[in-house]
Structures are given as C-alpha cells and as structure tokens.
Design an enzyme around this catalytic site. Structure first.
Site, PDB file in Angstrom:
ATOM      1  N   GLU A  58      30.353  71.060  19.112  1.00 58.62           N
ATOM      2  CA  GLU A  58      31.715  71.584  19.214  1.00 58.62           C
ATOM      3  C   GLU A  58      32.441  70.814  20.315  1.00 58.62           C
ATOM      4  O   GLU A  58      31.894  70.607  21.400  1.00 58.62           O
ATOM      5  CB  GLU A  58      31.724  73.083  19.537  1.00 58.62           C
ATOM      6  CG  GLU A  58      31.165  73.964  18.438  1.00 58.62           C
ATOM      7  CD  GLU A  58      31.150  75.446  18.808  1.00 58.62           C
ATOM      8  OE1 GLU A  58      31.980  75.862  19.658  1.00 58.62           O
ATOM      9  OE2 GLU A  58      30.325  76.189  18.243  1.00 58.62           O
ATOM     10  N   GLU A  85      24.590  79.681  20.083  1.00 54.40           N
ATOM     11  CA  GLU A  85      24.840  80.473  21.290  1.00 54.40           C
ATOM     12  C   GLU A  85      23.944  81.706  21.366  1.00 54.40           C
ATOM     13  O   GLU A  85      24.403  82.834  21.472  1.00 54.40           O
ATOM     14  CB  GLU A  85      26.320  80.864  21.359  1.00 54.40           C
ATOM     15  CG  GLU A  85      27.206  79.645  21.556  1.00 54.40           C
ATOM     16  CD  GLU A  85      28.688  79.941  21.558  1.00 54.40           C
ATOM     17  OE1 GLU A  85      29.417  79.296  22.321  1.00 54.40           O
ATOM     18  OE2 GLU A  85      29.131  80.808  20.770  1.00 54.40           O
TER      19      GLU A  85
END
Length: 1014
Positions: free
Chosen positions: A497, A434
């Site tokens: 994820e 991220e």
C-alpha cells in the site's frame, strides 16, 4: 433449531465439503469448452428474490420458525443493509463489537433467508451440491427442515451436499445468517460492515461417477520456452479419464487417456514453444477433463514466478508491479460485485496502465480471477484475515499469537489456495492484512507452502520477512524506499500500500517511480485504493450525495476515511488516477537531438513490442500546430530506440506532443484508445517577429471617496491604502473586491493528516490574517503605488510583511510586483513571529485573491491542463493552451477541499461572453478560479452542501504548496515544501481588455512582453 457453532473458535464448519478449484460440470466437452454455466443442465442458479426477515437476536427466533414464512423479501446476492434492513456502519480499525472472543453480543442481528425451488429434471437421481460464494459473517443451512450445515469465513466459498434432504417436488431452503460470530474478530477490514448472502448461490449436480476436483499447475522449464503441465484430477468410481488441451485458437495440442489410481489421476507433460501467460500477453489454454457423463473445462496459462537476488521474475524477466488495491464496493450494492462491475473494474485497471491488483483484504469472487486471467492482471490473493482492532486492546500481535485462532487462520489460508491455485493471474499468496505477526502466521505459511510451493508468500506485518518471501511495508516515504533499494538483500521490496488517494492528492507518485525504476530490488507497489466507498443517499429534498462514516449515526465510525480512492464511487477517475496512469505509462520519451528531430523512446513493457501502439505527434505553440505526423513503432520490450521525426520550423517555447494509441482492439479497449501521452519541451525554434504595440494613452490621477483612481483610456484602477480595490473597463467592474494577500487554502485530507499541518495553519491564523499598513506611497510622476503592510493573526505577532508595487503603464496594464518577507525573532530577542512558523510549518500557498462579477466565467490559460495540477501532482497535466468555464474547473471530492489549481501558468484570461476580460500574466504561477470562495469550500463536509454561484473567486499564487499523502502516509517531500523562511518576490501583469476588439492571444502576448521587460 441449533445456533451453537458461531461462538466457537474450534469449529470451522459442520458438513461443509472440502474446498476445491471451481468449474461448472457439463455433460460433455462440447458444452464445457464454452464455459457458459447457464448452458449446463447440471447448474441451477438460486440468485433472485428470496423471502427475508431480520431479527435483533437469535433469541427472537421461535422453534417453529421453519413452519412459517418470512415477512419481507430481499434480493440475493446483496447486503441486507443496502436493501433497507439494519444500519450502515463504517469503521477502519475499531471493532464494531466489544472485544470478547470468542463471544459476540447477545443482540446479534440474524437474517432469515427462505428460497423455495424445484429440482430440474436433469438433477434428479443425482447428487446435488449447494454452493455459496460469500456469506457475511456465518450461516446455518436448513433444507426441508433438516440441518444441512454451517460455515464461517465471509469471503470464501462454502459447499454442502444436500442430496439426502431433497424431494422431487418443491424444496425449502432456509439460511440463517448471523451478523457477528467469532470470525468477526478475524474480519476487521477497513470497509462498510455489511451482512448477508452477498455473492452467488447455486446448485450443482454430479453423478455417482464424478470429477470432484482438478488441480492444474502450468509452468516453464529454465529455457522459458518449454511449458510444463501437471494435472491432478480427483474422481469417484472412475477407472480412467480423458484429458485434452487446446490453445487460444482452439487448436488441439494433445489428447490422452489417463488411468485412475486411488481416486486420483495424475498427468504430466512438456510442451515446446508454448504461448506464455503474462499480464501483457494473457495467453490461455483450455484444459478439458472428461469422464462418461461429465466434462469440466479449466483455463490455464504457462507462466513461472521466481525471486532472484531481490528481483521479481515473471517468465525469467524482471517485472515491476504497477498496481492497485481493490475492495468489493459499489455505491448502491455495497459489498456485492456483479460480473459486469468486476469486468468494468478489470478493464479500468488495464486502461489506466495497471498490471497488478491486490485483493484487499480478502479473496474475491471466483469470477474476478477468470477476468484477470483473460484480460491480464497479476493478482495478489489475500486471506480473509484482518485483526487491526486489537491495537486498541493490546499490541497488534494479540490474535496472531493466540492459538485459539490458529485453526481458523490456517483454514482461511489453505482454502484460499485450494480454491484459486489454478489461476495463472495469481502470483503471490498473502497471509492477510494488518494482523500483527505470530506463531499463527508461521503455521499458516508452512501449510500454504505444503499445498502450493510455486508462488511466493506476501505478508506486510512480517516485518523481518521471517516467513514471507518479500518485504512488503505500507506507506514508506520516498526516502525510505530509496534506502531499501540500495540494500543488498535477496528478498524484493514491495509497497503493498502506498500513495493513499484520500481527497486531493496523493503527491510524489513520480518520485516513487523514479526510485522504483532505478533499483532492481524495488518491484513496485499497489496504490490505495481503487474506488471510494461512498454510499449513494438523498437529502429530504431529493438531492443525491455520497455518505461516509458517521452519516448514519453509527458508533464507532471513522468518518470519511472510506473515501480515499483513485476512482469515485461511480468509477469516474479522480485526477490522482490520471497522474498515476501517466507516471506508470509504458512509453517514456527523451530528446536526443532536437535539431535532427531525434527522440529516444523507452519501452517499459516487459513482454510487448511497441509495434502494438501507434505514435501520433505534433509540434504546438499557443494552440497552433506547426508540424504533425504519425510513426510506426518497433521497439522491443525493456529497450530504448531512437527515432527521427520531421519537426520543421516552430517558435521558441513550442512543445512536442506524443500520443501512443492501440493499433488493434483488445478485450479491454478498442483500436485507437490512447494508452499514454508524453510531452517534450523544445528548446530551439525561432523568435517571434511580431512587432505589436498598443497606443499610448494619458494616465490621469484623481481622488474620490478615500480612493485613488488612475485612468488610462477606458480602464480605471481604484486604490485604497490597503491595495488595489477595483478595476473597471468602460464603466464595467472587472475586479470588484480588494486584491488581498492569501496564505491559506481549504484544507485537504492530507493537510489534516497524521501530522495535521492544517492545525498549525489555523492556529497561526493563516485563514484570518489581519493587515496593518506600514506605508502607502503614491507617485503621480512615476505612476506607481507602493504599499507596505504586515500581516498578523489574532493572539500572535505579525508573521509576514508584504510589499505591493503597482506600476501603471500608458498602454493600460499594471505591472504588479509582490514581495513576501518573513518576520522572525530579532536580535534583541523580541518576538516577531512564532518560532514554529519557520521550523515546522510549511505553507499552503503564497499569493493573492480577489473576486470578479459572476458574468466573468470564461477561462483561457497557457499552462498545465486540462485537469488540476499541484507542485507534486502535475506530470499528467501537460502544457498547452486550454479553455473552459469557471464551473468546469471544479474537481469534486466527496469531502470538499482545495481543488482546481493549475501549475506553471504563463497567463490566464477570465472574461465575459460579451468580451470584457482580465489577463494575468507571469513567468510561472498557479491559478485557481471557482464560483465559490475558499471559506465556503472549507466550511462544508459533503459535496452537495457546497453553495455555488455568485461572484467568481480568483486565486493567483506565486507558489502553491504541495500535497503529499499524509492522510495515511508521508508528508510532502522536503524539496516540494513551501517554507516562509526567506523573501519571495513575484511579478505579474494585469491587463484588462475586450475580446470584441483584440483577441485574447494577442492581448496575452502584449502582457507577456510586459512581464519580460522586468
């Protein structure tokens, strides 16, 4: 004193040694092969009690500090916040400091660590290296008052040559750890922000002639049988070295002497018919490199990673990654993960059918990789980079495109690879998490590939896979995953994820894996995440509880978003873990021919025959076993075979239960450990011939106190115009409250997620619906009571009509027919319900609720169990006859929420110890029973606040709503959603009984027969 390096993006370190693969130096190969650091005279641990003092800022540190002693003490390794210093802070995305790179606040806490030590005799006259495995955020090192070095990057090793500063008597080591540095902008991971020396500290001793680094690359030729071994040994003042390789049985494979040129020895060989390394078969070889006075041992494994037409190949075999994201976290130790804890985590992952772990979002302790090598887990090794907080400043690419940070980002990627590349468990390198995407990632990728071209690169935010070898998004929906699976793309699709396990949920794991198994390009995923980050605290009264963000008054914080895992903080599996383990079980069964007992077994192992498992089976109906046995399996990996088992005679409605357990013990589980279970519903069987009837009794009606009472023998039902108010048996209340319509539940984290469907539920008052009775009809002749009502929230018109039809039988039961009719906009344009109710809002449940006195606490049910189940989270809860107590039906979540439901129930009995009870029977319903109300559950924010005890609260749902994973992921699948867009009718039977006079099962059969009469 100098503290001038931690706000300079161009400064990576000062005097820090080059990164190397790690192995402890030993004096000879006999010790080296044991790999026990404490046995080496050249290893000295500095773990233990250190002096410590925490300053609010470096400005408080006087120039003469090294002549003083710290006022406190602290345990190393450890985070200082878990030891009573500073404050805890949890934040997911937002930076804990102003965004002002490379600068950090002037009020920047500094931890001063002091350790005195005397060199062992075996170190004297040699070179000494000081090694830190992890320090957050940066550290300045002084030895005997002299500046010895500086380093950044919290989760990677830093080593310093401290030989020039040492004395033969007591030495003084001072380490100044800054809470924040310019590296803080690169370390914005979703976790508690903890500081200090949180991993091991040690001293290593080397001679002037020494081995400095060993790079071992073990792979396979195209035949996938012949191993290739390439070794580079970097040495000083050595002309040659000995190299030996032993297999797992300590058999010598080869031994050779290799010449050194320019301080490097290169050795290459091929080995036929090697034992290959995979997560299922973690075959390791021991490589010994030895010179005079020094030997080092490395565990290596022969395995090869390829990407071929969208498939991930391990040793030439297409593999699905069944994985978990893992942080370093512990409820008392914080970021410190001792060896025993890491070993426990690895064993848990293996026991729950995981084969992959993603290190989120930083490299782990070096010992963790050794455990994964030995026990067998594929590892996604991730650079210590996350810059999520820039999304509050600009777009997510801000730092990724800021070349001031390029040197640090490249350094973090390179050093991770240089440290961990000898481990066969590592199958992907990750560029971080991220952090947007930009030129810094492009340069990182080029640099990593130049060091190690043998492993694919992963990075989620390289959305177009410009440099990554894998498309790796987060939290794609099942529909999106299927669409990706259908694409013709040479790069695999991996969910780094997914199935966010925050609170009650996630739903739809089975749906994901149906898609993953169907398409070659879908190579699996890693669930988020392994362990809840709750910190153990105590109230003033000494009551323990788990704290989350905001519980320490910190700002900013992200609440309970850190308790979002498959295991509780003490590593107890949530039911989400039971579901995940079941979905990715290595064996799936399918009925081929029930009349012949023919079962097809699908071996989903990639490299292991099912002869490593034993099969035990039984045929069961209503808790009784009709046949049972065991079977020796022989199913090759990735294949299906049909077996035949003698099912015998059994009643209709029976189930075949299959249990697969380990034949032999493994390093992670003992012989007999149950790897997985499966269950097949049997469609054949004989009809039960039991001809059981209850005596018929007169039905007596009377009115008293605005109630209409109906008596059948010792049973009495009391009705008001609102509904069934009470049931009593022999004068004892069984139901002691109105049977109410119920469309609400204590909201889950997923209900309160991105879409926040819970906000609609509460806006339209599902938790506070008010009843208006439209008609109330009693027929003494037919012994029926019919109540028609409309239900409305305040502010809005009625949203649903209920029709309750009660039919009292002379055998004492009530047949209860419940119909829900949605109220929509009528043809005249007059609103009869809010529009959103039918276009946007799916419901939490459709059912009823009531209470029973506290003494009704013993529960038996026929349905899914023993643990909770919901429409999209129920495959692991197998059908059966179960018994438990009301207290044990509670499933604890750190943030209290809906829990404990049981899907596909045929009947439930709730009774007292003395036998008085109530059976509720139906075709297939959900029940929940607790020693607290849903209002109590909904009102609390921590588990310890929940007030339990008092009446038993029972919830019977014709339909329970799904869960999804919208706390950080998709809403429930459309097929699972419960919309109030059509009438729903549910049929139940209420049967009061006394187990002193009739068994629960017999009474349940009578109730079941009554349901079927409809």
């Amino acid at each position: 004193m100098r503290f001038d390096l931690h706000q300079n993006t161009d400064c990576l370190h000062e005097h820090r040694l080059n990164m190397r693969t790690f192995s402890v130096p030993y004096p000879d190969s006999n010790l080296a092969v044991l790999k026990e650091a404490a046995l080496s005279p050249y290893f000295f641990s500095l773990n233990g009690k250190w002096g410590f003092e925490l300053f609010n800022s470096s400005r408080e540190i006087n120039s003469d500090i090294l002549s003083l002693n710290p006022k406190e003490s602290i345990q190393v390794p450890g985070s200082w916040q878990t030891q009573g210093f500073d404050n805890h802070q949890y934040t997911n995305i937002r930076y804990p400091i102003p965004y002002d790179p490379p600068y950090v606040p002037d009020d920047n806490p500094v931890g001063w660590y002091r350790r005195n030590f005397t060199l062992p005799e075996s170190f004297k006259g040699r070179n000494t290296t000081l090694r830190f495995e992890g320090v957050d955020s940066c550290h300045y090192v002084y030895v005997n008052g002299k500046f010895a070095g500086f380093s950044k990057c919290s989760h990677l090793t830093s080593e310093f040559d401290i030989t020039p500063y040492l004395v033969d008597y007591e030495n003084k080591l001072d380490v100044f750890v800054f809470k924040w540095s310019d590296a803080t902008y690169l370390e914005d991971q979703d976790k508690w922000r903890m500081s200090g020396i949180f991993r091991d500290v040690s001293l290593l001793s080397f001679g002037d002639k020494r081995i400095e680094n060993i790079v071992a690359t073990a792979s396979l030729l195209d035949d996938m049988k012949t191993g290739t071994l390439n070794v580079e040994a970097f040495v000083v003042d050595v002309d040659s070295l000995n190299i030996s390789l032993y297999d797992k049985n300590k058999k010598l494979i080869f031994s050779d002497n290799v010449k050194v040129k320019d301080n490097k020895a290169i050795f290459e060989t091929e080995i036929g018919n090697v034992l290959k390394w995979t997560a299922e078969t973690p075959n390791l070889y021991t490589l010994i490199i030895e010179i005079e006075g020094q030997a080092q041992a490395i565990k290596t494994g022969f395995r090869r990673i390829d990407i071929d037409n969208g498939k991930l190949l391990i040793n030439g075999v297409s593999v699905k990654l069944k994985g978990m994201n893992r942080h370093d976290t512990h409820h008392t130790l914080g970021a410190y993960s001792p060896l025993a804890l890491m070993e426990k985590d690895v064993k848990l992952l293996k026991r729950y059918n995981m084969n992959t772990v993603r290190l989120s979002h930083y490299p782990a302790d070096p010992k963790f990789y050794e455990l994964c090598d030995e026990h067998g887990l594929y590892v996604i090794d991730e650079a210590d980079i996350e810059t999520h907080g820039v999304e509050y400043i600009d777009d997510s690419h801000l730092i990724a495109r800021d070349e001031r940070f390029q040197k640090q980002m490249v350094d973090r990627g390179n050093r991770m690879v240089e440290r961990d590349r000898n481990h066969p468990c590592v199958i992907f390198w990750s560029l971080g998490n991220e952090s947007g995407f930009g030129i810094n990632h492009v340069v990182m990728a080029e640099s990593i590939r130049s060091i190690d071209p043998t492993r694919p690169l992963h990075y989620e935010q390289d959305r177009q896979a410009e440099v990554a070898d894998i498309y790796s998004p987060m939290y794609s929906s099942v529909e999106q995953v299927i669409a990706e699976g259908k694409k013709k793309n040479p790069k695999p699709f991996f969910l780094c994820e997914y199935i966010h396990a925050m609170g009650q949920g996630p739903g739809n794991i089975e749906d994901y894996w149906q898609a993953i198994y169907r398409y070659d390009r879908l190579i699996g995923g890693c669930g988020w995440e392994m362990v809840d980050h709750g910190l153990l605290c105590h109230t003033d009264e000494g009551i323990p509880y788990y704290a989350y963000g905001g519980d320490f008054g910190e700002y900013p914080h992200d609440g309970n978003f850190c308790v979002d895992a498959f295991f509780s903080p003490e590593r107890k599996p949530h039911t989400a873990m039971l579901e995940y383990a079941h979905v990715v079980r290595p064996v799936r069964a399918q009925m081929v021919d029930e009349s012949k007992g023919a079962i097809r077994l699908h071996n989903l192992y990639n490299f292991t025959n099912l002869n490593t498992l034993s099969l035990s089976w039984n045929v069961e109906y209503l808790g009784k076993t009709y046949a049972s046995g065991s079977y020796a399996l022989n199913v090759p990996p990735n294949s299906r075979r049909t077996i035949k088992i003698p099912l015998g005679d059994y009643p209709k409605g029976s189930f075949l239960n299959l249990s697969f357990s380990l034949v032999n013990s493994t390093p992670w589980a003992k012989e007999g450990y149950v790897i997985c279970r499966d269950q097949l519903k049997l469609e054949q069987g004989y009809d039960e011939t039991e001809n059981i009837h209850e005596p018929i009794k007169p039905i007596i009606h009377n009115n008293a106190d605005r109630l209409h009472n109906i008596s059948v023998g010792e049973i009495e039902y009391s009705f008001s115009r609102n509904g069934l108010e009470k049931i009593s048996l022999s004068g004892e209340d069984i139901i002691n409250s109105l049977v109410k319509i119920n469309l609400f539940r204590a909201t889950t984290d997923n209900d309160r997620g991105f879409v926040n469907i819970a906000e609609l539920w509460e806006r339209y008052g599902l938790d506070k619906l008010q009843q208006r009775v439209v008609s109330y009809n009693i027929s003494g002749e037919s012994n029926t009571i019919t109540i028609e009502s409309v239900h409305a929230p305040k502010i809005y018109p009625p949203i649903v009509k209920s029709v309750q039809e009660f039919y009292i039988l002379p055998t004492g039961e009530i047949k209860y027919k419940l119909t829900f009719i949605p109220l929509k906009w009528n043809k005249s344009g007059i609103s009869a319900a809010p529009k959103d109710l039918f276009t946007k809002m799916y419901l939490p449940r459709l059912g009823i609720r009531f209470t029973m006195p506290e003494c009704f606490y013993r529960v038996m049910w026929l349905g899914r169990g023993p643990h909770e189940s919901y429409p999209d989270k129920k495959t692991s809860a197998l059908f059966g006859l179960y018994e438990d107590t009301i207290q044990n039906l509670h499933e604890e979540y750190i943030y209290p929420q809906e829990n404990g439901a049981h899907e596909d129930t045929s009947f439930v009995s709730i009774k007292t110890l003395s036998g008085a009870g109530l059976i509720i029977s139906g075709e297939s319903f959900s029940f929940t029973a607790h020693d607290y109300s849903q209002e109590e559950l909904h009102s609390k924010t921590h588990a310890h606040e929940l007030v339990r005890g008092g009446d038993t609260h029972v919830y019977i749902d014709g339909k329970m709503g799904p869960l999804g994973s919208n706390s950080c992921g998709p809403e429930p699948l459309e097929k699972d959603r419960l919309y109030l867009n059509k009438p729903y009718t549910f049929n139940f039977v209420f049967k009061p009984y006394n187990a002193q006079n009739i068994s629960t099962l017999t009474a349940a059969k009578l109730a079941k027969f009554t349901v079927k009469e409809d």
